[in-house]
Design an enzyme around this catalytic site. Sequence first.
Site, short mmCIF file in Angstrom:
data_model
loop_
_atom_site.label_atom_id
_atom_site.label_comp_id
_atom_site.label_asym_id
_atom_site.label_seq_id
_atom_site.Cartn_x
_atom_site.Cartn_y
_atom_site.Cartn_z
CG HIS A 13 -2.03 -1.00 1.09
ND1 HIS A 13 -3.19 -0.77 0.37
CD2 HIS A 13 -2.13 -2.28 1.54
CE1 HIS A 13 -3.96 -1.84 0.43
NE2 HIS A 13 -3.34 -2.77 1.12
CB SER A 45 -2.80 -9.21 3.03
OG SER A 45 -1.62 -9.83 2.58
CB CYS A 46 -7.16 -5.70 2.62
SG CYS A 46 -5.76 -4.64 3.03
NE ARG A 307 -3.71 1.96 -0.72
CZ ARG A 307 -3.13 1.82 -1.91
NH1 ARG A 307 -2.81 2.88 -2.63
NH2 ARG A 307 -2.89 0.63 -2.40
#
Length: 459
Positions: A13, A45-46, A307
């Site tokens: 990210h 992975s989210c 982010r």
Amino acid sequence: MGKTKVVIVGASHGGHQSILELLSRYGDRVDITLFEAGDYVSFMSCGMELYLEDQVTDVNDVRNFRPEDFPQPNVSIKNNHVVKAINSDVKTVTVTSTSDGKTEDYPYDKLILSSGVTPHSLPVPGTDLENVYLMRGYDWATKIKAKLEDPDVKHIAVVGAGYIGIEAAEAARKAGKEVTILDVIDRPLGTYLDSELTDIIEAHLKEKGVKVITNAQIVEFSGNGAVKAIKTSTEEIKTDLVIQAAGVTANTEWLKGTVDLDGRGWIKTNEYLQTNIPDVYAVGDATLAYSIPARRKIPIALATVARREARYVVKHLFEKTPEKPFGGVVGSSALSVFDYHFATSGLNSFTAKRADVLVRSSFYQDTLRPKYVPEENGNPEVSIQLFYDPFTHLILGGAILSTYDVTAQGNVIALAIENHLTLENLAEADFFFQPGFDRQWSLLNLAAQNALGEEPFVE
Ligand code: FAD
């Protein structure tokens, strides 16, 4: 004038957001090289649970970006390249290619570290047995998926009942496995939610057939070649697969002696997300994040944080001392646990205590919509917890849970925290009412009124 050479470490990210911001703000005035140690570029992975539960188009779509998403001549994505050292005196990084073993130095003008974390195994015997897994990234995702599809795997034990462990347990149960989830603390999701909400979730996990073992002192993974059981101080749990989701280590070993790290290995940054080395910045899970409600840096390992930090770093990349420090994050997340959905934001009793912040909490339960709508017509109970400063009533945290998807209200709590609203503000905030959706007062208004000790609203 030549282009500014920006080197990024890590293609997740933080790395992805850094490229996007660099291109959008500086276009072709920067030369971007991103090094990624792994072969697979930017698995998300989210989205792993969705993949494990067959809810995605393809495993290869569960990613932040593909290298070919950046065809610009000034972007170079180098996977299978491990950054080994920073040579700050000459502004280069030493990088080894794992494909051909070659080591080279690459120059940088600006260096953004987003090297993240790696999940670690428990410090007990047997973690090297076959079928003892971890849960992060593409390789583990595809290995876990294969086990979920393997009919010989009947029992799965998940170690760690945080977000990731709960996702593993749910996916395994939905795949028809006998599932046990173990945690060293006294309840599942105990670092994310207070007991009023975890009691509901724990009962629900059991109702769905997940065996929940809390206060588990795991002493060994046992088996002959492959794991066959987990031994705790009081019992033995038979299992064909162990998925460990019980902690991470920052990928910062290679920075020791160059970049300042704290005692646990997190990269130290100042309020501008700069490290101790000029022109070297750090974002994401490898750092601690400045928490707005805690007013200090605490561990908040979320994609949203990486982010926001990358966006800030790139925006201020060419300012020696940026006009404003990084504003911080609230730390918000959401999860479904079978039929329940919850969102949580800011602090809870556990994280407040750990950050040494005094909070008072209030708990409110009510129906989603007016009482004249029967439960079976879509009027379930909603539970809301608020955490606030007992003296100023500043809202410092909150969580909302229901079988109805109320998670968007977690973002309202996040905004309240970020904008330093008080219980009094939330009690009167002007939210919509429409009986198809909610009550004459929004449940967040009512939860805040309840926290202020007001008489309950009676229809
Ligand atoms: P990471 O994602 O840790 O990536 C770091 C990258 O750097 C890795 O690819 C690594 O190979 C590479 N690297 C490390 N060292 C080097 C080196 N020396 N040289 C080259 N490359 C290197 N967050 C949310 O906000 N929402 C969610 O729903 C959510 N769900 C999650 C579910 C799971 C199962 C997991 C595991 C995490 C989840 N997270 C979620 C957390 C989120 O994934 C992380 O916060 C986020 O990935 C952090 O990004 P990062 O850029 O800091 O680093």
